[in-house]
Design a protein around this motif. Structure first.
Motif, PDB file in Angstrom:
ATOM      1  N   VAL A 119     -13.802  20.338-110.887  1.00 45.31           N
ATOM      2  CA  VAL A 119     -14.967  21.026-110.348  1.00 45.31           C
ATOM      3  C   VAL A 119     -14.695  21.215-108.816  1.00 45.31           C
ATOM      4  O   VAL A 119     -14.175  20.288-108.276  1.00 45.31           O
ATOM      5  N   ALA A 120     -15.037  22.371-108.418  1.00 46.23           N
ATOM      6  CA  ALA A 120     -14.804  22.983-107.020  1.00 46.23           C
ATOM      7  C   ALA A 120     -15.780  23.417-106.282  1.00 46.23           C
ATOM      8  O   ALA A 120     -16.617  23.889-106.633  1.00 46.23           O
ATOM      9  N   SER A 121     -15.716  23.247-104.952  1.00 45.41           N
ATOM     10  CA  SER A 121     -16.749  23.962-104.081  1.00 45.41           C
ATOM     11  C   SER A 121     -16.395  25.458-103.977  1.00 45.41           C
ATOM     12  O   SER A 121     -15.286  25.826-104.311  1.00 45.41           O
ATOM     13  N   GLU A 122     -17.454  26.257-103.470  1.00 40.76           N
ATOM     14  CA  GLU A 122     -17.140  27.573-103.449  1.00 40.76           C
ATOM     15  C   GLU A 122     -16.131  28.253-102.404  1.00 40.76           C
ATOM     16  O   GLU A 122     -15.654  29.207-102.527  1.00 40.76           O
ATOM     17  N   ASP A 123     -16.173  27.232-101.323  1.00 37.46           N
ATOM     18  CA  ASP A 123     -14.985  27.385-100.589  1.00 37.46           C
ATOM     19  C   ASP A 123     -13.610  27.074-100.764  1.00 37.46           C
ATOM     20  O   ASP A 123     -12.699  27.286 -99.927  1.00 37.46           O
ATOM     21  N   ALA A 124     -13.277  26.600-101.975  1.00 39.54           N
ATOM     22  CA  ALA A 124     -12.058  26.059-102.638  1.00 39.54           C
ATOM     23  C   ALA A 124     -10.983  27.287-102.974  1.00 39.54           C
ATOM     24  O   ALA A 124     -11.721  28.126-103.278  1.00 39.54           O
ATOM     25  N   PHE A 125      -9.871  27.004-102.398  1.00 39.12           N
ATOM     26  CA  PHE A 125      -8.828  27.828-102.830  1.00 39.12           C
ATOM     27  C   PHE A 125      -7.402  27.274-102.955  1.00 39.12           C
ATOM     28  O   PHE A 125      -7.195  26.198-102.550  1.00 39.12           O
ATOM     29  N   PHE A 126      -6.487  27.744-103.915  1.00 37.42           N
ATOM     30  CA  PHE A 126      -5.426  27.053-104.536  1.00 37.42           C
ATOM     31  C   PHE A 126      -4.271  27.750-104.396  1.00 37.42           C
ATOM     32  O   PHE A 126      -4.321  29.063-104.449  1.00 37.42           O
ATOM     33  N   GLY A 127      -3.143  27.088-104.232  1.00 40.41           N
ATOM     34  CA  GLY A 127      -1.821  27.999-103.940  1.00 40.41           C
ATOM     35  C   GLY A 127      -0.714  27.090-103.721  1.00 40.41           C
ATOM     36  O   GLY A 127      -0.832  26.008-103.535  1.00 40.41           O
ATOM     37  N   LEU A 128       0.556  27.683-104.021  1.00 42.19           N
ATOM     38  CA  LEU A 128       1.862  27.190-103.650  1.00 42.19           C
ATOM     39  C   LEU A 128       2.465  27.878-102.671  1.00 42.19           C
ATOM     40  O   LEU A 128       3.429  28.808-102.910  1.00 42.19           O
ATOM     41  N   ALA A 138       5.957  22.205-108.442  1.00 44.31           N
ATOM     42  CA  ALA A 138       4.742  22.418-108.913  1.00 44.31           C
ATOM     43  C   ALA A 138       4.238  23.882-109.606  1.00 44.31           C
ATOM     44  O   ALA A 138       3.198  23.991-109.995  1.00 44.31           O
ATOM     45  N   ALA A 139       5.400  24.484-110.038  1.00 41.26           N
ATOM     46  CA  ALA A 139       4.900  25.757-111.071  1.00 41.26           C
ATOM     47  C   ALA A 139       4.599  25.147-112.430  1.00 41.26           C
ATOM     48  O   ALA A 139       3.574  25.807-112.850  1.00 41.26           O
ATOM     49  N   THR A 140       5.121  24.018-112.589  1.00 42.48           N
ATOM     50  CA  THR A 140       4.779  23.330-113.844  1.00 42.48           C
ATOM     51  C   THR A 140       3.161  23.227-114.122  1.00 42.48           C
ATOM     52  O   THR A 140       2.436  23.416-114.992  1.00 42.48           O
ATOM     53  N   HIS A 141       2.649  22.782-112.868  1.00 40.98           N
ATOM     54  CA  HIS A 141       1.269  22.504-112.932  1.00 40.98           C
ATOM     55  C   HIS A 141       0.204  23.714-112.416  1.00 40.98           C
ATOM     56  O   HIS A 141      -1.051  23.990-112.979  1.00 40.98           O
ATOM     57  N   LEU A 142       0.771  24.654-111.779  1.00 46.05           N
ATOM     58  CA  LEU A 142       0.205  25.767-111.435  1.00 46.05           C
ATOM     59  C   LEU A 142      -0.003  26.648-112.676  1.00 46.05           C
ATOM     60  O   LEU A 142      -0.861  27.362-113.085  1.00 46.05           O
ATOM     61  N   ALA A 143       1.028  26.493-113.774  1.00 42.04           N
ATOM     62  CA  ALA A 143       0.820  27.423-114.942  1.00 42.04           C
ATOM     63  C   ALA A 143      -0.274  26.717-116.056  1.00 42.04           C
ATOM     64  O   ALA A 143      -0.466  27.574-116.865  1.00 42.04           O
ATOM     65  N   ARG A 144      -0.927  25.480-115.561  1.00 43.21           N
ATOM     66  CA  ARG A 144      -1.826  25.015-116.344  1.00 43.21           C
ATOM     67  C   ARG A 144      -3.317  25.433-115.806  1.00 43.21           C
ATOM     68  O   ARG A 144      -3.935  25.143-116.504  1.00 43.21           O
ATOM     69  N   LEU A 145      -3.094  26.123-114.681  1.00 41.95           N
ATOM     70  CA  LEU A 145      -4.253  26.674-114.220  1.00 41.95           C
ATOM     71  C   LEU A 145      -4.429  28.034-114.241  1.00 41.95           C
ATOM     72  O   LEU A 145      -5.588  28.726-114.171  1.00 41.95           O
ATOM     73  N   VAL A 146      -3.523  28.905-114.257  1.00 39.54           N
ATOM     74  CA  VAL A 146      -3.458  30.227-114.561  1.00 39.54           C
ATOM     75  C   VAL A 146      -2.519  30.696-115.393  1.00 39.54           C
ATOM     76  O   VAL A 146      -1.632  30.298-115.742  1.00 39.54           O
ATOM     77  N   PRO A 147      -2.699  32.104-116.052  1.00 36.76           N
ATOM     78  CA  PRO A 147      -1.934  32.702-116.859  1.00 36.76           C
ATOM     79  C   PRO A 147      -0.383  32.736-116.347  1.00 36.76           C
ATOM     80  O   PRO A 147      -0.310  32.948-115.050  1.00 36.76           O
ATOM     81  N   LEU A 154       1.790  34.363-107.694  1.00 37.03           N
ATOM     82  CA  LEU A 154       1.406  33.481-107.016  1.00 37.03           C
ATOM     83  C   LEU A 154       2.466  32.648-106.324  1.00 37.03           C
ATOM     84  O   LEU A 154       2.658  32.567-105.180  1.00 37.03           O
ATOM     85  N   TYR A 155       3.369  32.239-107.176  1.00 39.42           N
ATOM     86  CA  TYR A 155       4.559  31.545-106.617  1.00 39.42           C
ATOM     87  C   TYR A 155       5.513  32.286-105.896  1.00 39.42           C
ATOM     88  O   TYR A 155       5.842  31.724-104.924  1.00 39.42           O
ATOM     89  N   ARG A 159       0.625  33.498-102.310  1.00 40.29           N
ATOM     90  CA  ARG A 159      -0.632  33.870-102.014  1.00 40.29           C
ATOM     91  C   ARG A 159      -1.624  32.879-102.832  1.00 40.29           C
ATOM     92  O   ARG A 159      -1.158  31.870-103.568  1.00 40.29           O
ATOM     93  N   THR A 160      -3.063  32.783-102.419  1.00 43.95           N
ATOM     94  CA  THR A 160      -3.664  31.646-103.003  1.00 43.95           C
ATOM     95  C   THR A 160      -4.910  32.409-103.810  1.00 43.95           C
ATOM     96  O   THR A 160      -5.084  33.793-103.919  1.00 43.95           O
ATOM     97  N   VAL A 161      -5.481  31.660-104.543  1.00 46.42           N
ATOM     98  CA  VAL A 161      -6.597  32.069-105.534  1.00 46.42           C
ATOM     99  C   VAL A 161      -7.850  31.314-105.459  1.00 46.42           C
ATOM    100  O   VAL A 161      -7.782  29.930-104.994  1.00 46.42           O
ATOM    101  N   SER A 162      -9.204  31.927-105.266  1.00 48.24           N
ATOM    102  CA  SER A 162     -10.283  31.021-105.088  1.00 48.24           C
ATOM    103  C   SER A 162     -10.754  30.321-106.118  1.00 48.24           C
ATOM    104  O   SER A 162     -10.294  30.501-107.522  1.00 48.24           O
TER     105      SER A 162
END
Length: 250
Positions: A119-128, A138-147, A154-155, A159-162
């Motif tokens: 669950v995330a807030s509207e201002d949350a952003f994610f990146g490596l 942590a590409a292992t874990h980013l791959a569980r969040l995006v295609p 991103l890696y 860059r980051t994603v919202s």
């Protein structure tokens, strides 16, 4: 300051991280987080764990300044600590809900990627931003969040994603105003905790058992290249630019 645990409702445990100013965890912080998650998960009265953080952002990764000051010992400690914390979330006997606000970078991706729900807030952003820090992982874990292709883009770019983008990919359950984040995370945890505790633990074990990727082994494989970069001197040269020429992150 540090890692704390609370039980706001029956069956729900909240593990909160607080390392000002940006929740960039020192070595001791990663191990403390791992132990807190494992301990709450072992409690037979716990049916769901909420992983939360105080401050501006959820997690800014490892404490780069600690590594710069202490050298290889701190680098080894940080890698081991991250591996243990990520594994603790994944292997927790009960489901783990990550409540993410602000920035979720580096090691934060490892935690969130191994959580069962986000669950995330509207201002949350994610990146490596690992390549800009002289590290890999942590590409292992980013791959569980995006295609897959987005993960690679991103890696390689840093860059980051919202949170809204991740919600579109189905990896974030809800995106809410920041003030509503604690309540939204507790609401989801409450729904999970209403199930039979023993069956929940069986379900968590069953889902982990059919996972196509061994996340612990995969992450440790990535870390091997971090050590290679460190031994070659490449990582140190890149880390020395941290905080200079506009390169500082969160």
């Amino acid at each position: 300051m540090g890692v704390s645990c609370s039980s706001p409702e029956k069956g729900i445990s909240v593990v909160t991280v607080d390392f000002p100013p940006v929740n960039a965890l020192p070595v001791r912080g990663w191990f403390a987080l791992a132990e807190a998650v494992r301990e709450t998960g072992r409690d037979p009265g716990t049916r769901c764990v909420v992983l939360a953080a105080e401050g501006r952002g959820f997690n800014a990764g490892v404490d780069i300044k600690e590594i710069q000051a202490a050298g290889q010992d701190a680098l080894i400690g940080a890698n081991q600590g991250c591996a243990e914390a990520f594994a603790a979330v994944y292997e927790c006997g009960t489901p783990v809900v990550a409540a993410v606000q602000g920035f979720c970078l580096g090691g934060g991706i490892g935690l969130v990627g191994n959580a069962d729900a986000v669950v995330a807030s509207e201002d949350a952003f994610f990146g490596l931003p690992e390549l800009d820090r002289g590290a890999l992982g942590a590409a292992t874990h980013l791959a569980r969040l995006v295609p897959q292709h987005l993960m690679r883009t991103l890696y390689f770019t840093g860059r980051t994603v919202s949170a809204a983008e991740l919600h579109g990919h189905g990896s974030v359950w809800r995106v809410v105003p920041r003030a509503e984040l604690p309540g939204a995370a507790l609401g989801l945890a409450r729904e999970i905790a209403a199930k039979d505790g023993r069956l929940l633990r069986m379900a968590k074990a069953a889902i982990n058992g059919i996972d196509p990727v061994d996340v612990r082994r995969s992450y440790r494989f990535e870390q091997g290249f971090t050590f290679e970069a460190g031994l070659s001197g490449l990582a140190g040269r890149i880390r020395d630019t941290f905080g200079k020429h506009g390169k500082e992150g969160a």
